[in-house]
Design a protein around this motif. Structure first.
Motif, PDB file in Angstrom:
ATOM      1  N   PRO A 329       0.822  -1.218   0.000  1.00  0.00           N
ATOM      2  CA  PRO A 329       0.000   0.000   0.000  1.00  0.00           C
ATOM      3  C   PRO A 329       0.858   1.271   0.000  1.00  0.00           C
ATOM      4  N   VAL A 330       0.394   2.260  -0.780  1.00  0.00           N
ATOM      5  CA  VAL A 330       1.138   3.510  -0.892  1.00  0.00           C
ATOM      6  C   VAL A 330       0.142   4.666  -0.990  1.00  0.00           C
ATOM      7  N   ASP A 331       0.492   5.835  -0.431  1.00  0.00           N
ATOM      8  CA  ASP A 331      -0.418   6.980  -0.459  1.00  0.00           C
ATOM      9  C   ASP A 331      -0.169   7.818  -1.716  1.00  0.00           C
ATOM     10  N   THR A 332      -1.117   8.715  -2.008  1.00  0.00           N
ATOM     11  CA  THR A 332      -1.039   9.499  -3.249  1.00  0.00           C
ATOM     12  C   THR A 332       0.103  10.514  -3.231  1.00  0.00           C
ATOM     13  N   ASP A 333       0.439  11.055  -2.057  1.00  0.00           N
ATOM     14  CA  ASP A 333       1.557  12.011  -1.999  1.00  0.00           C
ATOM     15  C   ASP A 333       2.860  11.333  -2.429  1.00  0.00           C
ATOM     16  N   THR A 334       3.055  10.116  -1.936  1.00  0.00           N
ATOM     17  CA  THR A 334       4.265   9.370  -2.311  1.00  0.00           C
ATOM     18  C   THR A 334       4.260   9.057  -3.798  1.00  0.00           C
ATOM     19  N   LEU A 335       3.069   8.722  -4.326  1.00  0.00           N
ATOM     20  CA  LEU A 335       2.968   8.391  -5.745  1.00  0.00           C
ATOM     21  C   LEU A 335       3.237   9.616  -6.620  1.00  0.00           C
ATOM     22  N   CYS A 336       2.763  10.775  -6.186  1.00  0.00           N
ATOM     23  CA  CYS A 336       3.052  12.001  -6.945  1.00  0.00           C
ATOM     24  C   CYS A 336       4.558  12.203  -7.090  1.00  0.00           C
ATOM     25  N   GLU A 337       5.282  11.948  -6.009  1.00  0.00           N
ATOM     26  CA  GLU A 337       6.738  12.096  -6.054  1.00  0.00           C
ATOM     27  C   GLU A 337       7.367  11.034  -6.945  1.00  0.00           C
ATOM     28  N   ARG A 338       6.906   9.800  -6.803  1.00  0.00           N
ATOM     29  CA  ARG A 338       7.483   8.708  -7.597  1.00  0.00           C
ATOM     30  C   ARG A 338       7.246   8.910  -9.088  1.00  0.00           C
ATOM     31  N   CYS A 339       6.012   9.346  -9.417  1.00  0.00           N
ATOM     32  CA  CYS A 339       5.635   9.440 -10.831  1.00  0.00           C
ATOM     33  C   CYS A 339       5.906  10.825 -11.433  1.00  0.00           C
ATOM     34  N   LEU A 341       4.088  13.511 -11.104  1.00  0.00           N
ATOM     35  CA  LEU A 341       2.829  14.002 -11.655  1.00  0.00           C
ATOM     36  C   LEU A 341       2.145  14.885 -10.625  1.00  0.00           C
ATOM     37  N   ASP A 342       1.309  15.831 -11.111  1.00  0.00           N
ATOM     38  CA  ASP A 342       0.512  16.605 -10.174  1.00  0.00           C
ATOM     39  C   ASP A 342      -0.652  15.742  -9.681  1.00  0.00           C
ATOM     40  N   ALA A 343      -1.253  16.135  -8.560  1.00  0.00           N
ATOM     41  CA  ALA A 343      -2.287  15.329  -7.912  1.00  0.00           C
ATOM     42  C   ALA A 343      -3.503  15.111  -8.815  1.00  0.00           C
ATOM     43  N   ALA A 344      -3.908  16.155  -9.569  1.00  0.00           N
ATOM     44  CA  ALA A 344      -5.098  16.036 -10.428  1.00  0.00           C
ATOM     45  C   ALA A 344      -4.892  14.986 -11.513  1.00  0.00           C
ATOM     46  N   THR A 345      -3.746  15.048 -12.196  1.00  0.00           N
ATOM     47  CA  THR A 345      -3.456  14.070 -13.261  1.00  0.00           C
ATOM     48  C   THR A 345      -3.368  12.662 -12.684  1.00  0.00           C
ATOM     49  N   LEU A 346      -2.683  12.539 -11.552  1.00  0.00           N
ATOM     50  CA  LEU A 346      -2.521  11.224 -10.941  1.00  0.00           C
ATOM     51  C   LEU A 346      -3.868  10.628 -10.549  1.00  0.00           C
ATOM     52  N   ASN A 347      -4.752  11.436  -9.957  1.00  0.00           N
ATOM     53  CA  ASN A 347      -6.049  10.916  -9.515  1.00  0.00           C
ATOM     54  C   ASN A 347      -6.889  10.414 -10.680  1.00  0.00           C
ATOM     55  N   VAL A 348      -6.824  11.094 -11.825  1.00  0.00           N
ATOM     56  CA  VAL A 348      -7.543  10.627 -13.023  1.00  0.00           C
ATOM     57  C   VAL A 348      -7.023   9.261 -13.449  1.00  0.00           C
ATOM     58  N   GLU A 349      -5.689   9.124 -13.471  1.00  0.00           N
ATOM     59  CA  GLU A 349      -5.094   7.852 -13.903  1.00  0.00           C
ATOM     60  C   GLU A 349      -5.376   6.737 -12.894  1.00  0.00           C
ATOM     61  N   LEU A 350      -5.377   7.087 -11.599  1.00  0.00           N
ATOM     62  CA  LEU A 350      -5.663   6.075 -10.569  1.00  0.00           C
ATOM     63  C   LEU A 350      -7.091   5.567 -10.700  1.00  0.00           C
ATOM     64  N   LEU A 351      -8.028   6.455 -11.007  1.00  0.00           N
ATOM     65  CA  LEU A 351      -9.420   6.045 -11.187  1.00  0.00           C
ATOM     66  C   LEU A 351      -9.545   5.095 -12.370  1.00  0.00           C
ATOM     67  N   LYS A 352      -8.859   5.419 -13.474  1.00  0.00           N
ATOM     68  CA  LYS A 352      -8.883   4.533 -14.645  1.00  0.00           C
ATOM     69  C   LYS A 352      -8.350   3.146 -14.291  1.00  0.00           C
ATOM     70  N   LEU A 353      -7.243   3.120 -13.563  1.00  0.00           N
ATOM     71  CA  LEU A 353      -6.623   1.841 -13.198  1.00  0.00           C
ATOM     72  C   LEU A 353      -7.510   1.039 -12.259  1.00  0.00           C
ATOM     73  N   GLU A 354      -8.187   1.749 -11.356  1.00  0.00           N
ATOM     74  CA  GLU A 354      -9.071   1.050 -10.420  1.00  0.00           C
ATOM     75  C   GLU A 354     -10.258   0.445 -11.169  1.00  0.00           C
ATOM     76  N   LEU A 355     -10.845   1.203 -12.089  1.00  0.00           N
ATOM     77  CA  LEU A 355     -11.966   0.693 -12.879  1.00  0.00           C
ATOM     78  C   LEU A 355     -11.549  -0.461 -13.769  1.00  0.00           C
ATOM     79  N   ALA A 356     -10.282  -0.445 -14.213  1.00  0.00           N
ATOM     80  CA  ALA A 356      -9.766  -1.530 -15.060  1.00  0.00           C
ATOM     81  C   ALA A 356      -9.367  -2.755 -14.249  1.00  0.00           C
ATOM     82  N   GLY A 357      -9.441  -2.622 -12.917  1.00  0.00           N
ATOM     83  CA  GLY A 357      -9.109  -3.765 -12.071  1.00  0.00           C
ATOM     84  C   GLY A 357      -7.631  -4.029 -11.909  1.00  0.00           C
TER      85      GLY A 357
END
Length: 374
Positions: A329-339, A341-357
């Motif tokens: 498990p990882v939080d979004t702040d850490t993911l923003c740094e790793r990737c 990306l800004d939070a808005a772009t990352l959240n859109v991509e995370l939603l897509k990935l979650e819906l895709a399973g």
């Protein structure tokens, strides 16, 4: 939808009467059919003739006048058959699936909604826990889709959890899916799968051996399980507890000479214990759908995977995010740094990935990558 074929009302009535006559089980019915050929001949036989084959009590039941209950069931069955897409296959029907004739106790009648031809196509059953994990459902759906795209029809039991996920995967592929149910073909159980059942009836096939109006009795489901394995060339168990109904289906498959496959899991998960027990008993451990296809000799690689159909830039971004999430498990702040990306772009991509399973959202706003075994 399968083409409606005219039926003989007298012949149908005799089959329904044979199934519903008190005291007659499948094996007794088979013995009488061997002796007399068709149900009509059984009901025309004399009491003395019948006594040579069955007990006096069963002979009495056969020679008794047609009861009002059976008469009503015959009428209900005729009306059901008049509805588009509904079919009944008896043991005397040339369309009756040959794979079921190989088992010791094939059903006398099959009530079918949808594409009858799927019952005779190369197929594999996918079964598992009703209380499946998110990962288990993802695995079942992805294996179902991949195996369906390879030309196999996906057989399962329309239960919650693994069964439903396997059906959804089968519907996405070219091989479609067959739901073998433990109620009458006019009843949907569980009710939560109503929408899925309607889709299967349109695009796949629902089949039952139970008379119309039969409710979800506990004793029906072991009988249903032998049909699931009997229709299939093999059976894949995705998740199962140590005392799971899926293990009954697997043991039935072994008795019927079918191949059994199992997906391993964590040694700490109760839902892995059934699969691990099967593997210890000789089931083939599988990690990808190709493991199954090679064993069943139906290998037909899919030309275009879902990932291949993504736009190149989007696919690259998605793969980069997934690789950076990892399985812990990882939080979004850490993911923003790793990737980066800004939070808005990352959240859109995370939603897509979650819906895709491909990822799972955990409590506390944490994300975790889900294993894709297909």
């Amino acid at each position: 939808m399968s083409k409606q074929i005219p039926y003989d009302k007298e012949e149908l009535a005799a089959w329904v009467r044979l199934v519903l006559t008190p005291g007659i089980g499948i094996r007794t019915a088979h013995k009488m059919l061997v002796a007399y050929g068709l149900p009509q001949n059984i009901f025309m036989a004399s009491y003395q003739e019948l006594q040579r084959i069955v007990s006096p009590q069963i002979a009495d039941a056969i020679c008794a006048p047609l009861s009002e209950t059976i008469r009503e069931q015959i009428g209900k069955t005729e009306r059901w058959l008049d509805e588009p897409g509904n079919t009944i296959l008896t043991l005397a029907d040339s369309r009756y699936p040959g794979s079921l004739l190989e088992i010791p106790d094939p059903p006398l009648m099959l009530y079918v909604k949808g594409r009858v031809e799927l019952l005779s196509k190369p197929s594999i059953a996918i079964v598992g826990s009703r209380n499946a994990t998110a990962q288990g459902c993802i695995d079942a759906e992805k294996f179902g889709c991949s195996l369906s795209d390879a030309g196999l029809t996906i057989i399962s039991g329309l239960a919650l959890g693994i069964d439903a996920a396997a059906h959804r995967g089968g519907l996405k592929g070219s091989g479609s899916t067959v739901a073998v149910i433990g109620t009458g073909a006019d009843i949907i159980y569980p009710a939560r799968n109503r929408e899925l059942a309607h889709q299967i009836a349109r695009e796949g096939c629902i089949v039952s051996e139970f008379p119309l109006g039969t409710g979800p009795l506990a004793s029906n489901f072991p009988r249903r399980n032998r049909v699931i394995s009997g229709l299939s060339g093999g059976i894949l168990v995705v998740e199962a507890a140590a005392r799971s109904g899926s293990l009954i289906t697997a043991r039935t498959a072994i008795d019927q000479g079918r191949d059994v496959f199992a997906i391993p899991g964590s040694i700490h998960s109760p839902l892995s214990r059934g699969c691990h027990a099967l593997i210890r008993q000789g089931a083939k451990l599988v990690e990808t759908s190709q493991d199954i296809l090679e064993e069943l000799k139906h290998y037909n690689p899919v030309a275009n995977s879902q990932a291949d159909r993504r736009e190149p830039e989007s696919a690259a971004l998605t793969e980069d995010i997934v690789s950076r999430i990892g399985f812990d498990p990882v939080d979004t702040d850490t993911l923003c740094e790793r990737c980066r990306l800004d939070a808005a772009t990352l959240n859109v991509e995370l939603l897509k990935l979650e819906l895709a399973g491909e990822i799972e959202c955990l409590p506390g706003g944490l994300y975790r990558r889900l294993v894709s075994s297909v």
